[in-house]
Write a protein that holds these residues in place. Structure first.
Motif, PDB file in Angstrom:
ATOM      1  N   SER A   1       0.850  -1.195   0.000  1.00  0.00           N
ATOM      2  CA  SER A   1       0.000   0.000   0.000  1.00  0.00           C
ATOM      3  C   SER A   1       0.890   1.251   0.000  1.00  0.00           C
ATOM      4  O   SER A   1       2.104   1.167   0.183  1.00  0.00           O
ATOM      5  CB  SER A   1      -0.895   0.017   1.235  1.00  0.00           C
ATOM      6  OG  SER A   1      -0.119   0.191   2.395  1.00  0.00           O
ATOM      7  N   LYS A   2       0.262   2.384  -0.188  1.00  0.00           N
ATOM      8  CA  LYS A   2       0.997   3.647  -0.193  1.00  0.00           C
ATOM      9  C   LYS A   2       1.681   3.884   1.151  1.00  0.00           C
ATOM     10  O   LYS A   2       2.771   4.444   1.209  1.00  0.00           O
ATOM     11  CB  LYS A   2       0.050   4.801  -0.532  1.00  0.00           C
ATOM     12  CG  LYS A   2       0.768   6.065  -0.891  1.00  0.00           C
ATOM     13  CD  LYS A   2      -0.148   7.041  -1.592  1.00  0.00           C
ATOM     14  CE  LYS A   2       0.682   8.163  -2.163  1.00  0.00           C
ATOM     15  NZ  LYS A   2       0.022   8.907  -3.193  1.00  0.00           N
ATOM     16  N   GLU A   3       1.066   3.413   2.223  1.00  0.00           N
ATOM     17  CA  GLU A   3       1.647   3.568   3.555  1.00  0.00           C
ATOM     18  C   GLU A   3       2.934   2.745   3.726  1.00  0.00           C
ATOM     19  O   GLU A   3       3.740   3.037   4.592  1.00  0.00           O
ATOM     20  CB  GLU A   3       0.629   3.164   4.626  1.00  0.00           C
ATOM     21  CG  GLU A   3      -0.530   4.124   4.768  1.00  0.00           C
ATOM     22  CD  GLU A   3      -1.588   3.960   3.675  1.00  0.00           C
ATOM     23  OE1 GLU A   3      -1.713   2.852   3.096  1.00  0.00           O
ATOM     24  OE2 GLU A   3      -2.285   4.946   3.386  1.00  0.00           O
ATOM     25  N   ASP A   4       3.113   1.726   2.893  1.00  0.00           N
ATOM     26  CA  ASP A   4       4.319   0.887   2.957  1.00  0.00           C
ATOM     27  C   ASP A   4       5.518   1.519   2.247  1.00  0.00           C
ATOM     28  O   ASP A   4       6.650   1.085   2.437  1.00  0.00           O
ATOM     29  CB  ASP A   4       4.062  -0.484   2.310  1.00  0.00           C
ATOM     30  CG  ASP A   4       3.039  -1.305   3.056  1.00  0.00           C
ATOM     31  OD1 ASP A   4       2.951  -1.170   4.288  1.00  0.00           O
ATOM     32  OD2 ASP A   4       2.324  -2.083   2.403  1.00  0.00           O
TER      33      ASP A   4
ATOM     34  N   GLU B   1       8.597   7.257   2.533  1.00  0.00           N
ATOM     35  CA  GLU B   1       7.975   8.578   2.560  1.00  0.00           C
ATOM     36  C   GLU B   1       6.540   8.564   2.039  1.00  0.00           C
ATOM     37  O   GLU B   1       5.988   9.593   1.674  1.00  0.00           O
ATOM     38  CB  GLU B   1       8.826   9.596   1.794  1.00  0.00           C
ATOM     39  CG  GLU B   1      10.221   9.747   2.379  1.00  0.00           C
ATOM     40  CD  GLU B   1      11.077  10.773   1.662  1.00  0.00           C
ATOM     41  OE1 GLU B   1      10.535  11.586   0.895  1.00  0.00           O
ATOM     42  OE2 GLU B   1      12.291  10.747   1.882  1.00  0.00           O
ATOM     43  N   GLU B   2       5.943   7.378   1.966  1.00  0.00           N
ATOM     44  CA  GLU B   2       4.562   7.183   1.526  1.00  0.00           C
ATOM     45  C   GLU B   2       4.277   7.820   0.172  1.00  0.00           C
ATOM     46  O   GLU B   2       3.194   8.366  -0.072  1.00  0.00           O
ATOM     47  CB  GLU B   2       3.577   7.686   2.584  1.00  0.00           C
ATOM     48  CG  GLU B   2       3.645   6.893   3.860  1.00  0.00           C
ATOM     49  CD  GLU B   2       2.551   7.243   4.843  1.00  0.00           C
ATOM     50  OE1 GLU B   2       1.584   7.937   4.465  1.00  0.00           O
ATOM     51  OE2 GLU B   2       2.670   6.808   5.997  1.00  0.00           O
ATOM     52  N   GLU B   3       5.250   7.734  -0.735  1.00  0.00           N
ATOM     53  CA  GLU B   3       5.028   8.288  -2.068  1.00  0.00           C
ATOM     54  C   GLU B   3       5.841   7.539  -3.107  1.00  0.00           C
ATOM     55  O   GLU B   3       6.822   6.870  -2.801  1.00  0.00           O
ATOM     56  CB  GLU B   3       5.356   9.772  -2.115  1.00  0.00           C
ATOM     57  CG  GLU B   3       6.807  10.103  -1.849  1.00  0.00           C
ATOM     58  CD  GLU B   3       7.079  11.593  -1.851  1.00  0.00           C
ATOM     59  OE1 GLU B   3       8.170  11.968  -2.288  1.00  0.00           O
ATOM     60  OE2 GLU B   3       6.213  12.367  -1.421  1.00  0.00           O
TER      61      GLU B   3
END
Length: 57
Positions: free
Chosen positions: A36-39, A42-44
């Motif tokens: 996921s983006k949270e993984d 810098e979450e990007e």
């Protein structure tokens, strides 16, 4: 019992251009990837054309 070393997971998703980044954004927003983006670092999604440049950063 064995001691297991638990490492934090770091995922770098690197795209070289705008089209790739847009596709990855769509896949992430619809939960179609194994991460996921949270993984992400810098979450990007990182924009970089050369792996060597990413390594230096």
């Amino acid at each position: 019992m064995k001691n297991k070393l638990k490492l934090s997971k770091y995922i770098a998703c690197i795209c070289g251009g705008g089209a790739e980044t847009a596709i990855m954004d769509i896949l992430l927003s619809h939960d179609l990837l194994i991460f996921s983006k949270e993984d992400l670092l810098e979450e990007e999604i990182l924009r970089c054309r050369k792996a060597a440049d990413f390594e230096k950063q």
